[in-house]
Design a protein around this motif. Structure first.
Motif, PDB file in Angstrom:
ATOM      1  N   GLN A  44       0.812  -1.205   0.000  1.00  0.00           N
ATOM      2  CA  GLN A  44       0.000   0.000   0.000  1.00  0.00           C
ATOM      3  C   GLN A  44       0.851   1.262   0.000  1.00  0.00           C
ATOM      4  O   GLN A  44       1.868   1.329   0.683  1.00  0.00           O
ATOM      5  CB  GLN A  44      -0.902   0.026   1.235  1.00  0.00           C
ATOM      6  CG  GLN A  44      -2.343  -0.128   0.899  1.00  0.00           C
ATOM      7  CD  GLN A  44      -3.214  -0.007   2.133  1.00  0.00           C
ATOM      8  OE1 GLN A  44      -2.894  -0.522   3.183  1.00  0.00           O
ATOM      9  NE2 GLN A  44      -4.316   0.671   1.968  1.00  0.00           N
ATOM     10  N   ILE A  45       0.440   2.256  -0.793  1.00  0.00           N
ATOM     11  CA  ILE A  45       1.138   3.539  -0.857  1.00  0.00           C
ATOM     12  C   ILE A  45       0.115   4.667  -0.840  1.00  0.00           C
ATOM     13  O   ILE A  45      -1.084   4.448  -1.025  1.00  0.00           O
ATOM     14  CB  ILE A  45       2.016   3.654  -2.124  1.00  0.00           C
ATOM     15  CG1 ILE A  45       1.150   3.559  -3.389  1.00  0.00           C
ATOM     16  CG2 ILE A  45       3.126   2.621  -2.123  1.00  0.00           C
ATOM     17  CD1 ILE A  45       1.877   3.920  -4.669  1.00  0.00           C
ATOM     18  N   ASP A  46       0.593   5.892  -0.641  1.00  0.00           N
ATOM     19  CA  ASP A  46      -0.266   7.072  -0.751  1.00  0.00           C
ATOM     20  C   ASP A  46      -0.624   7.267  -2.222  1.00  0.00           C
ATOM     21  O   ASP A  46       0.166   6.912  -3.108  1.00  0.00           O
ATOM     22  CB  ASP A  46       0.450   8.313  -0.227  1.00  0.00           C
ATOM     23  CG  ASP A  46       0.658   8.257   1.284  1.00  0.00           C
ATOM     24  OD1 ASP A  46      -0.178   7.637   1.975  1.00  0.00           O
ATOM     25  OD2 ASP A  46       1.655   8.823   1.762  1.00  0.00           O
ATOM     26  N   PRO A  47      -1.805   7.842  -2.491  1.00  0.00           N
ATOM     27  CA  PRO A  47      -2.178   8.058  -3.899  1.00  0.00           C
ATOM     28  C   PRO A  47      -1.160   8.925  -4.623  1.00  0.00           C
ATOM     29  O   PRO A  47      -0.669   9.907  -4.071  1.00  0.00           O
ATOM     30  CB  PRO A  47      -3.528   8.776  -3.802  1.00  0.00           C
ATOM     31  CG  PRO A  47      -4.049   8.448  -2.444  1.00  0.00           C
ATOM     32  CD  PRO A  47      -2.837   8.272  -1.572  1.00  0.00           C
ATOM     33  N   PRO A  53      -7.949  11.163  -4.610  1.00  0.00           N
ATOM     34  CA  PRO A  53      -7.290  10.939  -3.320  1.00  0.00           C
ATOM     35  C   PRO A  53      -8.008   9.921  -2.438  1.00  0.00           C
ATOM     36  O   PRO A  53      -7.426   9.410  -1.494  1.00  0.00           O
ATOM     37  CB  PRO A  53      -7.308  12.325  -2.664  1.00  0.00           C
ATOM     38  CG  PRO A  53      -8.413  13.056  -3.330  1.00  0.00           C
ATOM     39  CD  PRO A  53      -8.530  12.498  -4.713  1.00  0.00           C
ATOM     40  N   ASP A  54      -9.258   9.567  -2.778  1.00  0.00           N
ATOM     41  CA  ASP A  54      -9.993   8.607  -1.948  1.00  0.00           C
ATOM     42  C   ASP A  54      -9.782   7.165  -2.382  1.00  0.00           C
ATOM     43  O   ASP A  54     -10.317   6.245  -1.781  1.00  0.00           O
ATOM     44  CB  ASP A  54     -11.485   8.951  -1.944  1.00  0.00           C
ATOM     45  CG  ASP A  54     -12.095   8.913  -3.333  1.00  0.00           C
ATOM     46  OD1 ASP A  54     -11.348   9.045  -4.321  1.00  0.00           O
ATOM     47  OD2 ASP A  54     -13.326   8.756  -3.439  1.00  0.00           O
ATOM     48  N   CYS A  56      -7.466   3.623  -3.250  1.00  0.00           N
ATOM     49  CA  CYS A  56      -6.376   2.876  -2.614  1.00  0.00           C
ATOM     50  C   CYS A  56      -5.393   2.452  -3.703  1.00  0.00           C
ATOM     51  O   CYS A  56      -5.800   1.944  -4.747  1.00  0.00           O
ATOM     52  CB  CYS A  56      -6.920   1.663  -1.877  1.00  0.00           C
ATOM     53  SG  CYS A  56      -7.918   2.103  -0.450  1.00  0.00           S
ATOM     54  N   TRP A  57      -4.128   2.643  -3.431  1.00  0.00           N
ATOM     55  CA  TRP A  57      -3.085   2.398  -4.423  1.00  0.00           C
ATOM     56  C   TRP A  57      -2.025   1.464  -3.853  1.00  0.00           C
ATOM     57  O   TRP A  57      -1.768   1.462  -2.654  1.00  0.00           O
ATOM     58  CB  TRP A  57      -2.443   3.722  -4.846  1.00  0.00           C
ATOM     59  CG  TRP A  57      -3.424   4.583  -5.576  1.00  0.00           C
ATOM     60  CD1 TRP A  57      -4.408   5.360  -5.021  1.00  0.00           C
ATOM     61  CD2 TRP A  57      -3.577   4.707  -6.975  1.00  0.00           C
ATOM     62  NE1 TRP A  57      -5.142   5.968  -5.995  1.00  0.00           N
ATOM     63  CE2 TRP A  57      -4.646   5.593  -7.218  1.00  0.00           C
ATOM     64  CE3 TRP A  57      -2.903   4.169  -8.070  1.00  0.00           C
ATOM     65  CZ2 TRP A  57      -5.062   5.941  -8.488  1.00  0.00           C
ATOM     66  CZ3 TRP A  57      -3.303   4.529  -9.335  1.00  0.00           C
ATOM     67  CH2 TRP A  57      -4.372   5.391  -9.539  1.00  0.00           C
ATOM     68  N   CYS A 113     -10.036  -1.056  -1.954  1.00  0.00           N
ATOM     69  CA  CYS A 113      -9.585  -0.734  -0.597  1.00  0.00           C
ATOM     70  C   CYS A 113      -9.794  -1.925   0.333  1.00  0.00           C
ATOM     71  O   CYS A 113     -10.645  -2.788   0.062  1.00  0.00           O
ATOM     72  CB  CYS A 113     -10.333   0.492  -0.078  1.00  0.00           C
ATOM     73  SG  CYS A 113      -9.854   1.998  -0.955  1.00  0.00           S
TER      74      CYS A 113
END
Length: 183
Positions: A44-47, A53-54, A56-57, A113
């Motif tokens: 998992q990483i920040d967008p 932005p909502d 999941c990446w 997510c």
């Protein structure tokens, strides 16, 4: 030559039967089964900038795909006399080289997510992959290694060599709806 006693034959047959029963069902169909499959939490990483932005990446790495090529190169041609009979055969040397079929890739993509990855959704994923001949395990509702390997098989055929489920694959398998603005 004497035959072994029937008890020894029976033990050998039982041992052989036990060994064949232990053979994995995935060992021969897909060579990438030996590759490590990351778990969702560690990937998992920040967008990335410029995306919703909502969402999941995740980040995953697809290793380079290599092929070993072996060629025979003629070093000296065959020698023939005036009558056309071969005096000495041609001599060859073997040359082996590795060719990169696909470079190592760092993959960043959107994924469902964690709260969407319920046991019901994962069970449906397992059934969808089973229907396509990619998953042969028990329907457990767990995102276990056999499930991630089946996800990798499915996505690899579509250009995403990862065992982490992408949102595009989840939608293509009918697991998630596609928002109207993306139709």
């Amino acid at each position: 030559m004497t035959r072994p006693p029937s008890a020894t034959r029976a033990i050998c047959a039982m041992a052989l039967l036990g060994l064949t029963a232990c053979a994995g069902s995935y060992a021969t169909d897909v060579p990438d089964d030996t590759l490590p499959v990351p778990d969702f939490a560690s990937a998992q990483i920040d967008p990335p900038p410029g995306v919703r932005p909502d969402g999941c990446w995740v980040r995953d790495v697809a290793p380079a795909e290599l092929e070993t090529v072996t060629r025979q190169i003629e070093v000296a041609p065959a020698q023939f006399d005036e009558a056309g009979r071969q005096i000495s055969p041609a001599r060859f040397r073997t040359e082996t080289a590795q060719v990169i079929l696909r470079e190592r890739q760092e993959l960043i993509f959107e994924t469902p997510c964690p709260d969407a990855l319920t046991p019901d959704l994962i069970s449906t994923l397992q059934r969808a992959l089973e229907a396509r001949g990619l998953y042969r395990g028990q329907i457990t509702g767990q995102m276990d290694v056999p499930t991630r390997l089946a996800v990798r098989r499915y996505q690899n055929a579509r250009g995403l060599p990862s065992g982490l489920l992408s949102i595009q694959s989840a939608r293509a398998l009918g697991l998630l709806t596609t928002p109207r603005d993306q139709l």
